[in-house]
Design a protein around this motif. Structure first.
Motif, PDB file in Angstrom:
ATOM      1  N   CYS A 196      -1.908   1.332  19.217  1.00 31.64           N
ATOM      2  CA  CYS A 196      -2.639   1.390  17.951  1.00 31.64           C
ATOM      3  C   CYS A 196      -2.557   2.804  17.378  1.00 31.64           C
ATOM      4  O   CYS A 196      -2.540   3.787  18.127  1.00 31.64           O
ATOM      5  CB  CYS A 196      -4.094   0.987  18.174  1.00 31.64           C
ATOM      6  N   CYS A 200      -4.780   4.460  16.098  1.00 35.14           N
ATOM      7  CA  CYS A 200      -6.004   5.246  16.312  1.00 35.14           C
ATOM      8  C   CYS A 200      -5.910   6.105  17.565  1.00 35.14           C
ATOM      9  O   CYS A 200      -6.772   6.954  17.796  1.00 35.14           O
ATOM     10  CB  CYS A 200      -7.225   4.330  16.393  1.00 35.14           C
ATOM     11  N   HIS A 222      -8.953  -4.643  21.848  1.00 36.86           N
ATOM     12  CA  HIS A 222      -9.042  -3.304  21.247  1.00 36.86           C
ATOM     13  C   HIS A 222      -9.457  -3.416  19.772  1.00 36.86           C
ATOM     14  O   HIS A 222     -10.358  -2.705  19.310  1.00 36.86           O
ATOM     15  CB  HIS A 222      -7.691  -2.580  21.370  1.00 36.86           C
ATOM     16  N   CYS A 278     -11.459  -0.424  18.269  1.00 36.07           N
ATOM     17  CA  CYS A 278     -10.714   0.334  17.270  1.00 36.07           C
ATOM     18  C   CYS A 278     -11.639   0.839  16.144  1.00 36.07           C
ATOM     19  O   CYS A 278     -12.396   0.061  15.558  1.00 36.07           O
ATOM     20  CB  CYS A 278      -9.604  -0.526  16.677  1.00 36.07           C
ATOM     21  N   PRO A 279     -11.593   2.132  15.883  1.00 42.00           N
ATOM     22  CA  PRO A 279     -12.477   2.692  14.851  1.00 42.00           C
ATOM     23  C   PRO A 279     -12.052   2.327  13.426  1.00 42.00           C
ATOM     24  O   PRO A 279     -12.774   2.630  12.475  1.00 42.00           O
ATOM     25  CB  PRO A 279     -12.361   4.207  15.072  1.00 42.00           C
TER      26      PRO A 279
HETATM   27 ZN   LIG Z   1      -7.113   1.259  17.283  1.00 44.48          ZN
END
Ligand SMILES: [Zn+2]
Length: 302
Positions: free
Chosen positions: A201, A203, A212, A217-218
């Motif tokens: 990802c 991020c 995730h 995940c932000p």
């Molecule tokens: Zn992420």
């Protein structure tokens, strides 16, 4: 009364039409008979009924009444609802007549609402069987979402979580199906099936898996905090999967998809691939990167 109940108990009059058809047809026929050669001094028609709608008959009755009302400004129609089958003499008389009609020869066609009721009953019974199979342990994908929600059947948006979230949108239904079966375009999927594209990802949180995306995940909006893991029984895929679901219901997952419309879409994969290629070319402010940022909560990343 609903048609499906009648089918289950086998109480349809002659098996060709619903009670709505018969009662509305009676009402329409009554209006037409009353208006035939109506004496000029009659200015008001009173219609007494306890029934629901049947469109064809209602149109016929409305058409006849419209002519009556247009003929004289003093003409009035009075609609009265009467409670059914409460020892009201004319109602009982009509009941007897209707029952007697069952002994006669029945037509070989069915009404529209009867056909609809039959299709719905058949659909529901099939859906019931599928719903029972949803958590069948004989064969299930290892990552298929374990639905501990109310069963996946019902014909209205209120009674069915899939309809409530996906509505009549094929796109949303397909997206929900891909996400719940864990067969959707993401890093883990590309890694598993050797599909070109990124695996981790953006991020920095490692492999881009469904878990995730859902819980860590932000980039994405979530309105429910995942619960802490529970112990899973050894060699039990179902309890392992439940543990991984972190206390979320299917409803929560679908709400997440609603809040984050790009998750689990092929469009997102395309934007991601294009944005990464642009960055490698030294173009971090490209159009693809702007799209990428536009769909995520976190606005700053390196
Ligand atoms: Zn992420």
């Amino acid at each position: 009364m609903d048609g499906a109940t009648h089918i289950v108990h086998g109480k349809f009059g002659g098996g060709k039409a619903t009670s709505f058809d018969a009662e509305m047809m009676g009402l329409a026929r009554g209006v037409n008979e009353a208006l035939r050669n109506l004496p000029a001094h009659i200015t008001q028609l009173a219609l007494c009924s306890d029934v629901g709608p049947s469109q064809l008959a209602a149109i016929s009755a409305c058409s006849a009444l419209r002519t009556f009302l247009a003929g004289n400004p003093r003409h009035r129609v009075l609609l009265l609802w009467v409670p059914a089958h409460k020892n009201i003499e004319p109602s009982d008389f009509v009941d007897e007549l209707a029952k007697a009609a069952l002994d006669g020869v029945q037509p070989d066609f069915v009404s529209y609402s009867m056909a609809l009721a039959r299709v719905r009953a058949r659909m529901k019974s099939k859906w019931d069987r599928v719903a029972l199979d949803t958590n069948n342990t004989a064969y299930r994908g290892r990552h298929l979402w374990v639905a501990i929600d109310p069963p996946l059947h019902g014909a209205t948006a209120k009674s069915t979580w899939l309809l409530r979230h996906a509505g009549t949108s094929n796109h949303n239904t397909a997206r929900a199906a891909r996400f719940l079966t864990n067969h959707f375009p993401c890093g883990a999927y590309r890694a598993k099936f050797n599909i070109p594209g990124s695996h981790d990802c953006l991020c920095g949180g490692g492999l881009e898996t469904r878990d995730h995306i859902l819980f860590h995940c932000p980039y994405w909006i979530r309105t429910k905090a995942p619960t802490t893991s529970q112990r899973a029984a050894p060699h039990d895929h179902s309890s392992h999967q439940l543990r991984n679901q972190r206390g979320w219901f299917v409803d929560d997952v679908l709400e997440f998809l609603r809040l984050n419309p790009m998750v689990s879409t092929f469009g997102w994969s395309e934007i991601l691939a294009e944005a990464l290629a642009d960055r490698e070319r030294g173009q971090p402010h490209s159009r693809a990167n702007a799209r990428l940022l536009a769909h995520m909560v976190e606005r700053v990343f390196s």
